[in-house]
Scaffold this motif. Structure first.
Motif, PDB file in Angstrom:
ATOM      1  N   LYS A 151       1.144   9.836   2.217  1.00  0.00           N
ATOM      2  CA  LYS A 151       1.215   8.620   3.016  1.00  0.00           C
ATOM      3  C   LYS A 151       2.236   8.745   4.145  1.00  0.00           C
ATOM      4  O   LYS A 151       2.250   7.928   5.057  1.00  0.00           O
ATOM      5  CB  LYS A 151       1.570   7.433   2.125  1.00  0.00           C
ATOM      6  CG  LYS A 151       0.538   7.140   1.041  1.00  0.00           C
ATOM      7  CD  LYS A 151       1.040   6.068   0.082  1.00  0.00           C
ATOM      8  CE  LYS A 151       0.084   5.901  -1.098  1.00  0.00           C
ATOM      9  NZ  LYS A 151       0.594   4.928  -2.089  1.00  0.00           N
ATOM     10  N   TRP A 163      -4.208  -0.077   3.876  1.00  0.00           N
ATOM     11  CA  TRP A 163      -5.268   0.186   2.894  1.00  0.00           C
ATOM     12  C   TRP A 163      -5.922   1.533   3.162  1.00  0.00           C
ATOM     13  O   TRP A 163      -6.186   2.298   2.226  1.00  0.00           O
ATOM     14  CB  TRP A 163      -6.305  -0.934   2.974  1.00  0.00           C
ATOM     15  CG  TRP A 163      -7.566  -0.723   2.207  1.00  0.00           C
ATOM     16  CD1 TRP A 163      -7.791  -1.008   0.885  1.00  0.00           C
ATOM     17  CD2 TRP A 163      -8.824  -0.219   2.715  1.00  0.00           C
ATOM     18  NE1 TRP A 163      -9.094  -0.702   0.541  1.00  0.00           N
ATOM     19  CE2 TRP A 163      -9.746  -0.212   1.647  1.00  0.00           C
ATOM     20  CE3 TRP A 163      -9.248   0.222   3.960  1.00  0.00           C
ATOM     21  CZ2 TRP A 163     -11.070   0.218   1.803  1.00  0.00           C
ATOM     22  CZ3 TRP A 163     -10.546   0.667   4.119  1.00  0.00           C
ATOM     23  CH2 TRP A 163     -11.448   0.657   3.041  1.00  0.00           C
ATOM     24  N   GLY A 199      -5.854  13.348  -0.829  1.00  0.00           N
ATOM     25  CA  GLY A 199      -4.574  13.912  -1.230  1.00  0.00           C
ATOM     26  C   GLY A 199      -3.565  14.094  -0.112  1.00  0.00           C
ATOM     27  O   GLY A 199      -2.595  14.844  -0.258  1.00  0.00           O
ATOM     28  N   TRP A 259     -12.918   9.977   5.924  1.00  0.00           N
ATOM     29  CA  TRP A 259     -12.550  10.826   4.792  1.00  0.00           C
ATOM     30  C   TRP A 259     -13.493  12.017   4.643  1.00  0.00           C
ATOM     31  O   TRP A 259     -13.054  13.134   4.395  1.00  0.00           O
ATOM     32  CB  TRP A 259     -12.514   9.984   3.518  1.00  0.00           C
ATOM     33  CG  TRP A 259     -11.505   8.875   3.601  1.00  0.00           C
ATOM     34  CD1 TRP A 259     -10.205   8.990   3.995  1.00  0.00           C
ATOM     35  CD2 TRP A 259     -11.710   7.493   3.310  1.00  0.00           C
ATOM     36  NE1 TRP A 259      -9.591   7.771   3.967  1.00  0.00           N
ATOM     37  CE2 TRP A 259     -10.483   6.822   3.557  1.00  0.00           C
ATOM     38  CE3 TRP A 259     -12.803   6.739   2.874  1.00  0.00           C
ATOM     39  CZ2 TRP A 259     -10.321   5.448   3.370  1.00  0.00           C
ATOM     40  CZ3 TRP A 259     -12.640   5.370   2.686  1.00  0.00           C
ATOM     41  CH2 TRP A 259     -11.415   4.732   2.926  1.00  0.00           C
ATOM     42  N   TYR A 287      -3.543   4.352   2.166  1.00  0.00           N
ATOM     43  CA  TYR A 287      -3.523   4.428   0.702  1.00  0.00           C
ATOM     44  C   TYR A 287      -4.738   5.193   0.179  1.00  0.00           C
ATOM     45  O   TYR A 287      -4.622   6.077  -0.679  1.00  0.00           O
ATOM     46  CB  TYR A 287      -3.498   3.012   0.125  1.00  0.00           C
ATOM     47  CG  TYR A 287      -3.742   2.939  -1.367  1.00  0.00           C
ATOM     48  CD1 TYR A 287      -2.698   3.118  -2.273  1.00  0.00           C
ATOM     49  CD2 TYR A 287      -5.023   2.686  -1.872  1.00  0.00           C
ATOM     50  CE1 TYR A 287      -2.920   3.056  -3.646  1.00  0.00           C
ATOM     51  CE2 TYR A 287      -5.254   2.630  -3.230  1.00  0.00           C
ATOM     52  CZ  TYR A 287      -4.200   2.807  -4.120  1.00  0.00           C
ATOM     53  OH  TYR A 287      -4.430   2.758  -5.475  1.00  0.00           O
ATOM     54  N   ASN A 288      -5.901   4.884   0.711  1.00  0.00           N
ATOM     55  CA  ASN A 288      -7.130   5.530   0.250  1.00  0.00           C
ATOM     56  C   ASN A 288      -7.249   6.964   0.740  1.00  0.00           C
ATOM     57  O   ASN A 288      -7.847   7.807   0.051  1.00  0.00           O
ATOM     58  CB  ASN A 288      -8.350   4.706   0.694  1.00  0.00           C
ATOM     59  CG  ASN A 288      -8.599   3.529  -0.231  1.00  0.00           C
ATOM     60  OD1 ASN A 288      -9.065   3.695  -1.351  1.00  0.00           O
ATOM     61  ND2 ASN A 288      -8.247   2.335   0.230  1.00  0.00           N
ATOM     62  N   THR A 289      -6.678   7.262   1.899  1.00  0.00           N
ATOM     63  CA  THR A 289      -6.648   8.645   2.368  1.00  0.00           C
ATOM     64  C   THR A 289      -5.859   9.510   1.387  1.00  0.00           C
ATOM     65  O   THR A 289      -6.259  10.633   1.060  1.00  0.00           O
ATOM     66  CB  THR A 289      -6.021   8.730   3.770  1.00  0.00           C
ATOM     67  OG1 THR A 289      -6.896   8.092   4.710  1.00  0.00           O
ATOM     68  CG2 THR A 289      -5.807  10.171   4.203  1.00  0.00           C
ATOM     69  N   HIS A 290      -4.746   8.965   0.927  1.00  0.00           N
ATOM     70  CA  HIS A 290      -3.946   9.696  -0.071  1.00  0.00           C
ATOM     71  C   HIS A 290      -4.711   9.842  -1.389  1.00  0.00           C
ATOM     72  O   HIS A 290      -4.732  10.924  -1.989  1.00  0.00           O
ATOM     73  CB  HIS A 290      -2.635   8.947  -0.319  1.00  0.00           C
ATOM     74  CG  HIS A 290      -1.821   9.503  -1.443  1.00  0.00           C
ATOM     75  ND1 HIS A 290      -1.267  10.765  -1.423  1.00  0.00           N
ATOM     76  CD2 HIS A 290      -1.493   8.979  -2.652  1.00  0.00           C
ATOM     77  CE1 HIS A 290      -0.615  10.988  -2.542  1.00  0.00           C
ATOM     78  NE2 HIS A 290      -0.743   9.924  -3.315  1.00  0.00           N
ATOM     79  N   LYS A 291      -5.392   8.772  -1.779  1.00  0.00           N
ATOM     80  CA  LYS A 291      -6.132   8.777  -3.044  1.00  0.00           C
ATOM     81  C   LYS A 291      -7.346   9.703  -2.996  1.00  0.00           C
ATOM     82  O   LYS A 291      -7.617  10.441  -3.956  1.00  0.00           O
ATOM     83  CB  LYS A 291      -6.577   7.340  -3.363  1.00  0.00           C
ATOM     84  CG  LYS A 291      -7.276   7.166  -4.698  1.00  0.00           C
ATOM     85  CD  LYS A 291      -7.616   5.699  -4.921  1.00  0.00           C
ATOM     86  CE  LYS A 291      -8.351   5.491  -6.239  1.00  0.00           C
ATOM     87  NZ  LYS A 291      -8.711   4.049  -6.431  1.00  0.00           N
ATOM     88  N   ILE A 292      -8.066   9.689  -1.895  1.00  0.00           N
ATOM     89  CA  ILE A 292      -9.318  10.440  -1.781  1.00  0.00           C
ATOM     90  C   ILE A 292      -9.095  11.895  -1.365  1.00  0.00           C
ATOM     91  O   ILE A 292      -9.696  12.812  -1.943  1.00  0.00           O
ATOM     92  CB  ILE A 292     -10.267   9.730  -0.789  1.00  0.00           C
ATOM     93  CG1 ILE A 292     -10.680   8.362  -1.335  1.00  0.00           C
ATOM     94  CG2 ILE A 292     -11.502  10.586  -0.512  1.00  0.00           C
ATOM     95  CD1 ILE A 292     -11.386   7.476  -0.326  1.00  0.00           C
ATOM     96  N   TRP A 302       0.789  -1.230   0.000  1.00  0.00           N
ATOM     97  CA  TRP A 302       0.000   0.000   0.000  1.00  0.00           C
ATOM     98  C   TRP A 302       0.829   1.291   0.000  1.00  0.00           C
ATOM     99  O   TRP A 302       0.278   2.376  -0.150  1.00  0.00           O
ATOM    100  CB  TRP A 302      -0.932   0.026   1.217  1.00  0.00           C
ATOM    101  CG  TRP A 302      -1.857  -1.138   1.302  1.00  0.00           C
ATOM    102  CD1 TRP A 302      -1.810  -2.159   2.203  1.00  0.00           C
ATOM    103  CD2 TRP A 302      -2.966  -1.431   0.442  1.00  0.00           C
ATOM    104  NE1 TRP A 302      -2.813  -3.069   1.975  1.00  0.00           N
ATOM    105  CE2 TRP A 302      -3.555  -2.640   0.887  1.00  0.00           C
ATOM    106  CE3 TRP A 302      -3.533  -0.783  -0.658  1.00  0.00           C
ATOM    107  CZ2 TRP A 302      -4.663  -3.215   0.289  1.00  0.00           C
ATOM    108  CZ3 TRP A 302      -4.649  -1.358  -1.268  1.00  0.00           C
ATOM    109  CH2 TRP A 302      -5.199  -2.551  -0.798  1.00  0.00           C
TER     110      TRP A 302
END
Length: 202
Positions: free
Chosen positions: A139, A126, A136, A153, A129-134, A49
């Motif tokens: 990580k 996981w 920005g 989020w 990873y999604n915090t970065h994706k959603i 991740w």
């Protein structure tokens, strides 16, 4: 009579198998040398991740103190009638049931358990990873990642944490610990990566 005895024996046996919290949770090297399998679980989560091992471990320490069965305290009506726990958070990661189910569904880690360290730290990877994706958030940003982890989020985007001075103080605490863990890990990671034969002759 045997039917009553066997479950008690099994319960005692299972309880004895639970991994105890590390003796020195303030030092990541001591944690990983005591529970070497945790190092490789954290390493797997980072490789999968992109979430730094020392950040994941710092957040886990904050959430559960590395207790496999950690849960919010029971709430009571009139001071003595149990009404349930404050939330469904449970295990090493203190993941709430809906979020955990979302992880299981989307990550493909079917059969994952919140009181299993490998599953819990994979869940946290996981989430990072999604915090970065959603949202920005880097990580490697322990402060921002912890605020997302605590508020969700949507809550982070709405800035709900801004009205919670205690939470921002806790996130800062996680940030400092993450930095300390990172410095400690640099001093021992080469040794942690050695196999038993290399350790024998080192």
């Amino acid at each position: 009579m045997m039917k009553k005895i066997i479950p008690l024996v099994l319960t005692a046996t299972l309880a004895g198998c639970a991994t105890p919290p590390p003796q020195n949770p303030n030092n990541l090297c001591d944690i990983f040398f005591e529970h070497r399998d945790w190092y490789f679980d954290a390493k797997d989560a980072q490789e999968k991740w992109g979430a730094p091992k020392h950040l994941l471990m710092s957040m886990m320490f904050q959430e559960s103190s590395f207790k496999h069965n950690a849960a919010p305290p029971m709430e009571y009506f009139l001071g003595f009638i149990p009404t349930g726990r404050a939330s469904s958070a449970y295990g090493y990661s203190q993941a709430k049931t809906p979020t955990w189910n979302d992880y299981v569904s989307k990550s493909g880690n079917s059969g994952a358990d919140r009181d299993d360290f490998a599953d819990a730290i994979d869940f946290m990877g996981w989430f990072v990873y999604n915090t970065h994706k959603i949202n920005g958030v880097s990580k490697w940003d322990a402060y921002g990642q912890y605020l997302n982890y605590h508020e969700g989020w949507g809550g982070y985007r709405r800035g709900t944490y801004k009205k919670k001075a205690w939470l921002m103080k806790t996130a800062q605490k996680v940030k400092v610990r993450t930095g300390n863990y990172g410095v400690q890990l640099k001093k021992c990671e080469d040794d942690l990566n050695k196999n038993w034969l290399q350790r024998l002759f080192s």
